[in-house]
Design an enzyme around this catalytic site. Structure first.
Site, PDB file in Angstrom:
ATOM      1  CD  GLU A 106       3.368   1.548  -4.719  1.00 29.03           C
ATOM      2  OE1 GLU A 106       2.648   2.524  -5.034  1.00 29.03           O
ATOM      3  OE2 GLU A 106       3.339   1.025  -3.593  1.00 29.03           O
ATOM      4  CG  ASP A 136       0.042   3.980  -6.473  1.00 29.24           C
ATOM      5  OD1 ASP A 136      -0.911   3.397  -5.915  1.00 29.24           O
ATOM      6  OD2 ASP A 136       0.582   4.996  -5.986  1.00 29.24           O
ATOM      7  CD  GLU A 193      -3.174   2.610  -3.699  1.00 28.83           C
ATOM      8  OE1 GLU A 193      -2.142   3.073  -3.195  1.00 28.83           O
ATOM      9  OE2 GLU A 193      -3.576   2.940  -4.829  1.00 28.83           O
TER      10      GLU A 193
END
Length: 232
Positions: A106, A136, A193
């Site tokens: 990431e 990310d 997320e």
């Protein structure tokens, strides 16, 4: 290291898709204090140590006995030459019998913009080796669509600020709906997320997302691979 599960939820059921490795202090101290000690002089050694530690610990905890992937955050500015700097990672994967295609690396949008050409060289090398890559905190900056076009990641992780309260915000739902469609066209997975409520989870599922991470799914486990907290 702490490890936080990423859930895959679809018609076939719910299972752990991956664990993200999160740096911690020796007694479980948060990442902030640890990362605050990283300087230009020790950045390379720190990045290398984190990769190897994450792979070795995850394997020792039983990751290789499952189908789950391991997601590792890396520092592009700690990589001076991709193939030279990947040797320790490859050696750790070979020692632990962790297949290369189960490793995800990431990077954040801000890191990508510091030196795009350098990061492109790194990602090209990683793809050739067989690793997967992910952006990310996607949506936290202002160059997201350019990143998708230039870097062609295997996955994008939607920033938690974008998904927070999505069940009560039609504008966020519209943005995410189009992001899911765009990423599907590009062959790119979408991870939501920061999921904290059942309502957020249900709405995001309805929008077509199948990969989730957050406290509702499972909190990071210090030196352990935690089970999913969300009931099947």
């Amino acid at each position: 290291m702490a490890f936080q599960p990423i859930l895959r939820s679809n018609a076939a059921g719910r299972r752990v898709y991956a664990y993200e490795a999160l740096v911690r202090g020796p007694a479980g101290e948060g990442a902030g204090g640890v990362l605050g000690t990283v300087t230009e002089a020790n950045r390379y050694a720190f990045d290398q140590a984190c990769r190897v530690r994450a792979i070795e610990m995850a394997a020792a905890l039983g990751l290789t006995e499952t189908e789950a992937r391991l997601s590792i955050n890396f520092m592009p500015n700690a990589v001076y030459e991709p193939r030279a700097c990947i040797r320790a990672t490859l050696a750790a994967a070979e020692r632990t019998a962790l297949p290369r295609d189960r490793l995800i690396f990431e990077f954040t949008e801000n890191e990508a913009m510091q030196d795009p050409a350098h990061l492109l060289r790194i990602l090209a090398c990683y793809r050739e080796i067989g690793f997967r890559t992910a952006i990310d905190d996607f949506g936290a900056g202002h160059s997201g669509l350019t990143l998708l076009a230039d870097f062609q990641p295997d996955a994008v992780k939607l920033d938690m600020a974008l998904v927070r309260g999505v069940d009560q915000d039609s504008r966020r739902r519209s943005i995410i709906r189009h992001m899911v469609s765009l990423c599907a066209d590009l062959g790119c997975d979408v991870v939501a997320e920061g999921i904290e409520t059942e309502a957020e989870f249900r709405v995001l599922q309805d929008l077509g997302i199948m990969l989730f991470q957050g406290y509702l799914i499972g909190r990071p486990g210090f030196e352990t691979l935690p089970r999913l907290a969300l009931a099947a």
